[in-house]
Write a protein that holds these residues in place. Sequence first.
Motif, PDB file in Angstrom:
ATOM      1  N   ARG A 166       0.838  -1.196   0.000  1.00  0.00           N
ATOM      2  CA  ARG A 166       0.000   0.000   0.000  1.00  0.00           C
ATOM      3  C   ARG A 166       0.873   1.246   0.000  1.00  0.00           C
ATOM      4  N   GLN A 167       0.492   2.203  -0.823  1.00  0.00           N
ATOM      5  CA  GLN A 167       1.289   3.422  -0.919  1.00  0.00           C
ATOM      6  C   GLN A 167       1.268   4.212   0.383  1.00  0.00           C
ATOM      7  N   ASP A 168       0.108   4.275   1.056  1.00  0.00           N
ATOM      8  CA  ASP A 168       0.050   5.056   2.287  1.00  0.00           C
ATOM      9  C   ASP A 168       0.911   4.425   3.375  1.00  0.00           C
ATOM     10  N   TYR A 169       1.082   3.110   3.329  1.00  0.00           N
ATOM     11  CA  TYR A 169       1.960   2.444   4.299  1.00  0.00           C
ATOM     12  C   TYR A 169       3.415   2.819   4.044  1.00  0.00           C
ATOM     13  N   LEU A 170       3.844   2.795   2.794  1.00  0.00           N
ATOM     14  CA  LEU A 170       5.213   3.189   2.465  1.00  0.00           C
ATOM     15  C   LEU A 170       5.459   4.654   2.803  1.00  0.00           C
ATOM     16  N   ASP A 171       4.430   5.483   2.575  1.00  0.00           N
ATOM     17  CA  ASP A 171       4.542   6.891   2.952  1.00  0.00           C
ATOM     18  C   ASP A 171       4.819   7.032   4.445  1.00  0.00           C
ATOM     19  N   LEU A 172       4.089   6.259   5.257  1.00  0.00           N
ATOM     20  CA  LEU A 172       4.239   6.342   6.715  1.00  0.00           C
ATOM     21  C   LEU A 172       5.640   5.921   7.137  1.00  0.00           C
ATOM     22  N   LEU A 173       6.151   4.817   6.588  1.00  0.00           N
ATOM     23  CA  LEU A 173       7.504   4.360   6.947  1.00  0.00           C
ATOM     24  C   LEU A 173       8.544   5.419   6.622  1.00  0.00           C
ATOM     25  N   ALA A 174       8.387   6.057   5.470  1.00  0.00           N
ATOM     26  CA  ALA A 174       9.356   7.070   5.069  1.00  0.00           C
ATOM     27  C   ALA A 174       9.244   8.316   5.929  1.00  0.00           C
ATOM     28  N   ARG A 175       8.019   8.740   6.198  1.00  0.00           N
ATOM     29  CA  ARG A 175       7.824   9.998   6.910  1.00  0.00           C
ATOM     30  C   ARG A 175       8.231   9.914   8.370  1.00  0.00           C
ATOM     31  N   TYR A 176       7.832   8.848   9.048  1.00  0.00           N
ATOM     32  CA  TYR A 176       8.046   8.769  10.498  1.00  0.00           C
ATOM     33  C   TYR A 176       9.286   7.975  10.898  1.00  0.00           C
ATOM     34  N   TYR A 177       9.747   7.047  10.043  1.00  0.00           N
ATOM     35  CA  TYR A 177      10.860   6.182  10.425  1.00  0.00           C
ATOM     36  C   TYR A 177      12.075   6.324   9.504  1.00  0.00           C
ATOM     37  N   GLY A 178      11.962   7.161   8.472  1.00  0.00           N
ATOM     38  CA  GLY A 178      13.081   7.338   7.555  1.00  0.00           C
ATOM     39  C   GLY A 178      13.498   6.065   6.874  1.00  0.00           C
ATOM     40  N   ALA A 179      12.552   5.127   6.713  1.00  0.00           N
ATOM     41  CA  ALA A 179      12.871   3.801   6.194  1.00  0.00           C
ATOM     42  C   ALA A 179      12.622   3.736   4.696  1.00  0.00           C
ATOM     43  N   GLY A 180      13.689   3.613   3.934  1.00  0.00           N
ATOM     44  CA  GLY A 180      13.551   3.355   2.517  1.00  0.00           C
ATOM     45  C   GLY A 180      13.337   1.874   2.272  1.00  0.00           C
ATOM     46  N   MET A 181      13.009   1.508   1.045  1.00  0.00           N
ATOM     47  CA  MET A 181      12.832   0.104   0.699  1.00  0.00           C
ATOM     48  C   MET A 181      13.713  -0.258  -0.484  1.00  0.00           C
TER      49      MET A 181
END
Length: 447
Positions: A166-181
């Motif tokens: 899900r795009q909103d899930y990837l957005d959350l990881l990037a925004r709050y945890y700085g986690a790239g994939m």
Amino acid sequence: MKAWVFSRIGLVLMVVLLAGCAPDEDDVDMHEPVNGDEAVEAIEDATDAPEPQLDDGVLAGLTADQREFAFSLLKQLGIEHDNVFVSPYSIAAALAMVYAGADGDTREQMAGTLHFPLEDGDLHAAFHRLDRELAARAEVELEEEGDSFRLDVVNQTWGHETFEFRQDYLDLLARYYGAGMRQVDFQTAFEAVREEINDWVADQTEQRIEDLLPPQSLNADTRFVLVNAIYFLGSWKHAFDKEGTQDRSFTRLDGSEVDVPMMRQTARFGHHADEHTLAVSLPYVGDEVELVAMMPADASADFNSWAGGLDGERFDQVLEAMERQEVALYFPRFESESAFELADFLGEMGMVDAFDECAADFRGITGVEPCIPDRSIYIDEIFHKSFVGIDEAGTEAAAATAVAMVRVTAMPPEPVEVRFDRPFYYFIHDLPTGAILFAGRMLDPAG
């Protein structure tokens, strides 16, 4: 000689593809999943989002709840293991990223086990704020040449190149945890990906955490791996003199004794003693992170009964009662390594469905209901590995001496003598936020 303490830890959480029974596909809700290049674009877009704002009280609530999780986890691990050293913060941060995509009973169980009572927006914003607070510790001004202080926290994920997220899930990881994939091919190259992840963890922890993922820990069904790694290196504010270290007796739980290198110094430390607990805190340079060590006040007391009464509230009470005073401290020099597969332990603590093929509900990650072949995911295992070394090693530095003479007002009090020559708990504690970064139980420094 300057003394220093260093702790390195890595944690990997693995979410593995389900290949089981499926409900009627008419019930599937896709919620606009993304894959491949779209996932990368989602992360790049999210990193440009405005910085989330958070009230100080919310951050305090998160760290208080995480102290409770730290003690719950220590007790659970202590059932089967003697010496224990973990990073409750690292474990919670990695699982918070997974919790962001959990739903239903899976979500409720994770919240209860991990002590996540905050609303979603506040929870992830609080972890983001905590990460930024910890990153600021690296800006500490070193007091003397030869001092060291580092505190690094990083998140990273690996996703199968054709799997839909899900795009909103990837957005959350990037925004709050700085986690790239990183897009990888688990299906045909899972062993190469395992080596890549292990190399990344080793690089982030100055080679202290190697081979975190053992052989066969990944397979062709793996679809998503999330990693949190934390590295700490700190010089004591008050250095131990290596010449003062001598082999002294340490009494194990069974009453047997073993000789261990025991460091010694007299300095102003935080100190507290009541009828139940004896505690000392040792500051690192910068005065924002400290080592807190606790043991039963009575050497004849039952250690396990005393430890059973330790929780976040008791920890806070001891810290609040600490007073700076002259302490003649004896503390063992030791190194300790731990490696855990945490699925069973967290299951015993109440987080059950997340590890079940058809009960795990991570529709917030995948956009689909549980138990759909090739589309749904569940947690296969959680690997946690850590290293801590406490000693007086460091660098020799030049010094200037000034003698100031003042009038005598009263004889100074004798220093309190504290000997950690029997089992104890120890914590690396961030003072400004109250976060417990690392937590350990030492039953045998020679073990």
